[in-house]
Scaffold this active site. Sequence first.
Site, PDB file in Angstrom:
ATOM      1  N   GLY A  31       0.729  -1.208   0.215  1.00 39.13           N
ATOM      2  CA  GLY A  31      -0.022  -0.045  -0.025  1.00 39.13           C
ATOM      3  C   GLY A  31       0.904   1.243   0.001  1.00 39.13           C
ATOM      4  O   GLY A  31       1.910   1.329  -0.347  1.00 39.13           O
ATOM      5  N   GLY A  36       5.555   4.526  -8.673  1.00 39.49           N
ATOM      6  CA  GLY A  36       6.214   3.130  -8.965  1.00 39.49           C
ATOM      7  C   GLY A  36       5.408   2.319  -8.988  1.00 39.49           C
ATOM      8  O   GLY A  36       5.529   1.181  -9.771  1.00 39.49           O
ATOM      9  N   HIS A  37       4.384   1.845  -8.016  1.00 40.54           N
ATOM     10  CA  HIS A  37       3.482   1.033  -8.020  1.00 40.54           C
ATOM     11  C   HIS A  37       2.629   0.684  -9.137  1.00 40.54           C
ATOM     12  O   HIS A  37       2.485  -0.207  -9.931  1.00 40.54           O
ATOM     13  CB  HIS A  37       2.473   1.031  -6.720  1.00 40.54           C
ATOM     14  CG  HIS A  37       3.262   0.909  -5.506  1.00 40.54           C
ATOM     15  ND1 HIS A  37       3.473   1.846  -4.764  1.00 40.54           N
ATOM     16  CD2 HIS A  37       3.962  -0.221  -4.781  1.00 40.54           C
ATOM     17  CE1 HIS A  37       4.103   1.595  -3.479  1.00 40.54           C
ATOM     18  NE2 HIS A  37       4.259   0.177  -3.607  1.00 40.54           N
ATOM     19  N   GLY A 147       9.419  -4.165  -8.424  1.00 41.90           N
ATOM     20  CA  GLY A 147      10.209  -2.996  -8.709  1.00 41.90           C
ATOM     21  C   GLY A 147      11.725  -3.323  -8.549  1.00 41.90           C
ATOM     22  O   GLY A 147      11.961  -4.019  -7.619  1.00 41.90           O
ATOM     23  N   ARG A 187       8.341   5.138   1.853  1.00 43.96           N
ATOM     24  CA  ARG A 187       9.038   5.531   3.201  1.00 43.96           C
ATOM     25  C   ARG A 187       9.560   7.054   2.745  1.00 43.96           C
ATOM     26  O   ARG A 187      10.054   7.649   3.582  1.00 43.96           O
ATOM     27  CB  ARG A 187      10.219   4.604   3.394  1.00 43.96           C
ATOM     28  CG  ARG A 187       9.592   3.444   3.998  1.00 43.96           C
ATOM     29  CD  ARG A 187      10.880   2.862   4.701  1.00 43.96           C
ATOM     30  NE  ARG A 187      10.375   1.379   5.638  1.00 43.96           N
ATOM     31  CZ  ARG A 187      10.311   0.268   5.328  1.00 43.96           C
ATOM     32  NH1 ARG A 187      10.593  -0.139   3.994  1.00 43.96           N
ATOM     33  NH2 ARG A 187       9.774  -0.538   6.083  1.00 43.96           N
TER      34      ARG A 187
END
Length: 286
Positions: A31, A36-37, A147, A187
């Site tokens: 989540g 990127g996701h 990734g 992060r």
Amino acid sequence: MEIIRIPRIVRETSRIHRSRGRSVGFVPTMGALHEGHLSLVRRAKAENDVVVVSVFVNPSQFGPNEDFEHYPRTVENDLALLEHVGVDTAFLPPVEAMYPEGFQTVISVGALAGRLCGAFRVGHFNGVLTVVNKLFNIVQPTRAYFGQKDFQQTVVIRRMVEDLNMDIEIIVCPTVREEDGLAMSSRNAYLGEDERRAAPVLYRTLTRAAEMIRGGDTTPEAVVRVMHEMLRSEPLVTEVQYAGVYDPGTLDSLVEFRRTTLLAIALLLGKTRLIDNMVVERVAKN
Ligand code: PAF
């Protein structure tokens, strides 16, 4: 988009798709989704009939002093993004469904898990492999997408798939970066303003090291020295956990360059742990 929380229902849905000859692309996530996701999801959509994305903050991959409790959780926003990019199924299992009472089986990988991040996050890759294995068994994907930013994770997952004869194609997609080169990561949300300004030091260091390698006339020792100098010159870097040149298959430190080199860094910027990497091909000179 279907939102499913019960593993058995996801498995049944996937089984129906596969029995009808449809390919299932799977993107496992924790989540706090970012571009990127979404790049993984878009690739999965382009290559499969059906796409499943899991959102599960996996407790077993966090150490006792790590950020499990504080890991960013943005479920509403995640679901809106997944809906927007056209995901078929969002799988959001509760912890009790993944780790019911009595759970005690763990997947563990050998030496690979002790290198690089594994040396600083003991047990982390066992937790990753255990949950990825469970997710694979539940979702039964044709292809799974990860990734490159988590390079070591991709190496241990490929190892598991190979070692355990799993019939899943693992696809590793390029790292997506902010304009200043910072690799996108959930992060990054932890970074204060000054830390955020300092964070591209990882990308600058990797880029400089890659230039040195491509330039030819250098040694691993010289490259590693320059990487450490650059990282230490940033006052907000509180600890460089590792920074160096590695074999991308074994993750061993290189003493001489081969055709392909992995450059990888892990450091603390204030209290936030950041990682990044680059794979460099050395062009043979005639
Ligand atoms: O890369 C991640 O977000 C996690 O390690 C993964 C693969 C979803 C397993 O929890």
